[in-house]
Design an enzyme around this catalytic site. Structure first.
Site, PDB file in Angstrom:
ATOM      1  CD  GLN A 262      -2.314  -0.418   0.172  1.00  0.00           C
ATOM      2  OE1 GLN A 262      -3.262  -0.228  -0.525  1.00  0.00           O
ATOM      3  NE2 GLN A 262      -2.871  -2.398  -0.899  1.00  0.00           N
ATOM      4  CG  HIS A 265      -1.441   2.122  -3.869  1.00  0.00           C
ATOM      5  ND1 HIS A 265      -1.983   1.806  -5.745  1.00  0.00           N
ATOM      6  CD2 HIS A 265      -2.436   0.866  -2.798  1.00  0.00           C
ATOM      7  CE1 HIS A 265      -2.326   1.224  -5.084  1.00  0.00           C
ATOM      8  NE2 HIS A 265      -2.193   0.456  -4.054  1.00  0.00           N
ATOM      9  CD  GLU A 330      -8.513   1.822   0.621  1.00  0.00           C
ATOM     10  OE1 GLU A 330      -8.980   1.465  -0.229  1.00  0.00           O
ATOM     11  OE2 GLU A 330      -7.469   1.518   0.949  1.00  0.00           O
ATOM     12  CG  HIS A 331      -6.841  -2.600   2.078  1.00  0.00           C
ATOM     13  ND1 HIS A 331      -6.560  -1.578   1.618  1.00  0.00           N
ATOM     14  CD2 HIS A 331      -7.223  -3.478   0.702  1.00  0.00           C
ATOM     15  CE1 HIS A 331      -6.835  -1.368  -0.496  1.00  0.00           C
ATOM     16  NE2 HIS A 331      -7.323  -2.302  -0.350  1.00  0.00           N
ATOM     17  CG  ASP A 364      -5.157  -4.063  -4.350  1.00  0.00           C
ATOM     18  OD1 ASP A 364      -6.181  -3.610  -3.930  1.00  0.00           O
ATOM     19  OD2 ASP A 364      -3.855  -3.100  -4.502  1.00  0.00           O
ATOM     20  CG  HIS A 423     -51.396  14.138   4.126  1.00  0.00           C
ATOM     21  ND1 HIS A 423     -51.264  15.421   3.325  1.00  0.00           N
ATOM     22  CD2 HIS A 423     -49.799  13.199   3.465  1.00  0.00           C
ATOM     23  CE1 HIS A 423     -50.095  15.568   2.796  1.00  0.00           C
ATOM     24  NE2 HIS A 423     -49.537  14.271   3.333  1.00  0.00           N
TER      25      HIS A 423
END
Length: 435
Positions: A262, A265, A330-331, A364, A423
């Site tokens: 990661q 990235h 996230e992971h 991924d 109504h």
């Protein structure tokens, strides 16, 4: 500067140190916001001519019309045919696994009938048109094409429109091949905020879509944020994140490389390890130092680990789970014996990888679950991209004559209480007042 921060939960300053580590400045660059707003306004007002102007200005591609920017299906199929057999097989295998997984997510219309014959339920229908943004040039991710297009087609979306920039006219063959495999319907060689605007508002050539999905640069993210409400969007993703809970028995090199996966990235990506063994954290830190020079993206990894990474000593794995729920990563890798017992304690994570052999990188590309995941602690309230993002639900209400007698009185009473006489009258008109 240290390769990576070392923390201990026993330190008095741990909580403040963790908050500092997790802090991410998500404030928007004002110049990007202004430029994006101008681009979107111009596309909304001038349509095709604005798209052509920005495509020439930013991607250095001149075209006589927006129609000329469409990339024909025969070119995708040619790209697919010309892929090396290994790459083609990998893409096809990944696509099939993603398709099989997402088949399980597909919701169906349902109803139930009450004793008086009233039928209630929910109708599930796919979106009509979806726009898929795919980065172009060097930052090309065919895996993202599959992760976005396949769930949309499983959901039953009739038309998936892909836009991708082609700087200097360069078209990425793996992206086009993935479009062919993933079931994309049309592809346009446009990108940036102007592509988002064209998808959201429509132009003389492009029809507007109902939802825009897919990753992009800061301008694309800003544009998606601005058009939300006119169309749906998937999410505004922050930097990539991985959190690993390890019992200290997984080979240290494996864990170091998982952190790298990661960190590579970008410099703002976050990689954190939680472990109750200080000696194991020493082993992982040594593995990081040894393996880092072998990485092609070593400078990015080094900046990510030094700025936002951490090796954290915890008291035990129960405490590790508490911290994981706070971080809501996230992971999340649970690299332990009997990982399910720890997974049962996890409430907040985008994707959970159980056991020593479940590396995040498999998720991924080809495990099957979607790799479009909530970041920046949004896993506390949001979910991975899935078929449900491409379906919408309509309530079904078929009240029988008998049911109207009961429900009408309830509705009228509540309506009068709210001061909404029309109504109440609407409900009372259906009553058999002789009863």
């Amino acid at each position: 500067m240290a390769l990576i921060t070392r923390l201990s939960t026993q330190s008095e300053s741990f909580n403040s140190a963790l908050r500092t580590l997790l802090a991410f400045d998500a404030s928007q660059d004002e110049s990007i916001e202004r430029a994006t707003a101008d681009i979107l306004k111009n596309v909304q007002q001038h349509g095709d001519s604005a798209v052509l102007d920005y495509t020439q200005r930013f991607d250095r591609v001149s075209a006589p019309s927006v129609a000329a920017l469409e990339i024909e299906r025969r070119e995708w199929l040619a790209a697919l045919d010309q892929l090396p057999s290994g790459q083609r097989q990998a893409l096809e295998t990944a696509a099939e696994r993603v398709r099989v997984y997402h088949d399980h997510q597909r919701a169906q219309t349902w109803t139930y009938t009450e004793a008086d014959g009233t039928v209630l339920g929910q109708k599930v229908t796919p979106l009509d048109r979806v726009g898929l943004y795919v980065p172009g040039g060097k930052a090309a991710y065919p895996s993202s094409v599959l992760m976005n297009a396949v769930p949309a087609k499983v959901a039953g979306v009739p038309e998936v429109i892909m836009v991708t920039p082609t700087p200097d006219g360069v078209r990425n063959p793996m992206v086009l091949a993935a479009a062919a495999i993933g079931g994309v319907d049309r592809v346009w060689g446009i990108g940036g905020a102007q592509a988002v605007g064209a998808l959201a508002y429509g132009t003389q050539t492009l029809s507007p879509v109902d939802k825009i999905v897919g990753p992009g640069n800061a301008y694309v993210a800003a544009a998606k944020r601005r058009v939300f409400g006119t169309v749906g969007i998937d999410m505004i993703a922050g930097p990539s994140e991985i959190l690993i809970i390890c019992d200290g028995a997984t080979p240290a090199d494996w864990i170091a490389m998982d952190l790298f996966s990661q960190a590579e990235h970008d410099e703002m990506a976050q990689a954190i390890l939680l472990c109750p063994s200080a000696s194991y954290l020493d082993e992982v830190e040594a593995a990081i130092a040894r393996l880092l020079p072998t990485m092609p993206r070593a400078d990015i990894i080094r900046a990510s680990l030094a700025g936002r990474g951490a090796l954290i000593l915890v008291q035990d794995l129960d405490e590790a789970c508490e911290i994981a729920n706070n971080i809501a990563p996230e992971h999340l890798e649970i690299s332990t014996e009997n990982p399910q017992q720890w997974a049962d304690k996890i409430r907040h994570a985008g994707a959970i990888f159980l056991g020593r052999y479940s590396s995040e990188s498999l998720g991924d590309y080809c495990a099957g679950p979607n790799h479009v995941l909530p970041t920046s602690r949004t896993a506390r309230f949001s979910s991975p991209l899935g078929v449900y993002d491409f379906q919408k639900r309509s309530s079904l209400i078929h009240v029988s004559q008998a049911g109207a007698q009961t429900l009408g009185r309830v509705a009228a009473t509540l309506a009068y209480g709210e001061g909404l006489q029309a109504h109440a009258a609407s409900a009372e008109y259906r009553l058999n007042l002789s009863n």
